[in-house]
Design an enzyme around this catalytic site. Sequence first.
Site, PDB file in Angstrom:
ATOM      1  N   HIS A  28      -3.195   6.968   3.815  1.00 37.98           N
ATOM      2  CA  HIS A  28      -3.618   5.602   3.191  1.00 37.98           C
ATOM      3  C   HIS A  28      -5.050   5.115   3.884  1.00 37.98           C
ATOM      4  O   HIS A  28      -5.091   5.373   5.060  1.00 37.98           O
ATOM      5  CB  HIS A  28      -2.543   4.555   3.460  1.00 37.98           C
TER       6      HIS A  28
ATOM      7  N   CYS B  38       0.759  -1.157   0.045  1.00 37.31           N
ATOM      8  CA  CYS B  38       0.019   0.122  -0.003  1.00 37.31           C
ATOM      9  C   CYS B  38       0.791   1.265  -0.005  1.00 37.31           C
ATOM     10  O   CYS B  38       0.397   2.343  -0.311  1.00 37.31           O
ATOM     11  CB  CYS B  38      -0.840   0.050   1.135  1.00 37.31           C
TER      12      CYS B  38
ATOM     13  N   ASN C 277     -10.143   0.081   0.445  1.00 36.34           N
ATOM     14  CA  ASN C 277      -8.880  -0.098   0.602  1.00 36.34           C
ATOM     15  C   ASN C 277      -8.558  -0.189  -0.897  1.00 36.34           C
ATOM     16  O   ASN C 277      -8.495  -1.550  -1.201  1.00 36.34           O
ATOM     17  CB  ASN C 277      -8.137  -0.885   1.700  1.00 36.34           C
TER      18      ASN C 277
END
Length: 335
Positions: A262, A120, A292
């Site tokens: 994030h 990520c 996500n």
Amino acid sequence: MTPLFYASRITGTGSAFPERRLTNNDLAQTIETNDEWIRERTGICERRISDLTQTSERNSSLGFLASQRALEMAGKTPEDIDAIFYGTCSPDTLVPSTACWLQMKLGAKKAWAVDLNAACSSFVFGLSMADQYIRTGQIKTALVVGSEVLSSIINWQDRSTSILFGDGGGAVVVERTPAESPRRILSSHLKSDGQLWELFYIQAGGSNQPVTPEIAGKNLDKMMMKGKEIFKVAVKSLADYAIEAIEANGLKIQDVDWMIPHQANLRIIEAVARRLDFPMERVLVNIDRYGNTSSATVPTALDEAVRDGRIQPGHTLLFDVFGAGLTYGSLLLRW
Ligand code: UT7
């Protein structure tokens, strides 16, 4: 050290998502979960899922659309790009890189192109690298992409992970600017801690364990996560790296106009904002609509706020990420 004559700045942003929306209620048809639990525990209402029978929704296709939009905003053509940094952990193919697929699709003939995988954190790692190459004068214009088709590596029977992730892509054009330009990337701060690999990994699919029908049947080629443990590390590391970035520039958290963290869980984001005493109204959030999307969360949230006018010239932006590896990073820039 040789003095640097250049800095870099983002001059264009773009994003792209697949058409299909998968709501929490849709998920509740196939696994034991419900809309209320997912909203309360994660902040996610729906996510987008690629139809991989359509070539237009592959990873490099989302990257392509996002890149075209970013180039258009920057007023650049594919021929202007010197290098492509493609952050992803769900590539089209392991070989060639998704960066090379994108380079071909764009016709970015002079660009060298490389994938990078910090999970990520990949987009921020890629942006930091583009910044270094531009500052040393080796390249003038870079394309940095964060794009994922995570639906291909989700275990759809596992309710602790399948509710979290979605597909999407974001891209930015990064250009050379004078070293003292007020509008530039100010600093980036990266870290990895391989000791914590077990918190988030895919067991099979690499040379450690090639995929066989038996392994695929056990979903060992899909994401596995220790959610509670990651949650705690994430809150602390996001807060620590935010502070590292602002202190490196002699700033205070109040000097930041927009924080773009994030998007792994809205509760993580809120806990970080509380720790930093930073108002949630100035945190960019898109997890509610997209889940996500790993390396795509920061560039897509950025693109949205640039296009709707929340981000204005002169604003100070803080990117703040963590991911499997584990990996961490923050990047401060003046828009
Ligand atoms: O970018 C990638 C990095 N990943 C992350 O950052 C994820 C970080 N972790 C998280 O976001 C959270 O830990 C989760 C969303 C994964 C889980 O939330 P939680 O508040 O930590 O829940 P939990 O795992 O402690 O589960 C609480 C309860 C359990 O039931 P009992 O034991 O209390 O009866 C679970 O079995 O909720 C149950 N549960 C669910 N219920 C409905 C777990 N998943 C679900 C579900 N739907 N999908």
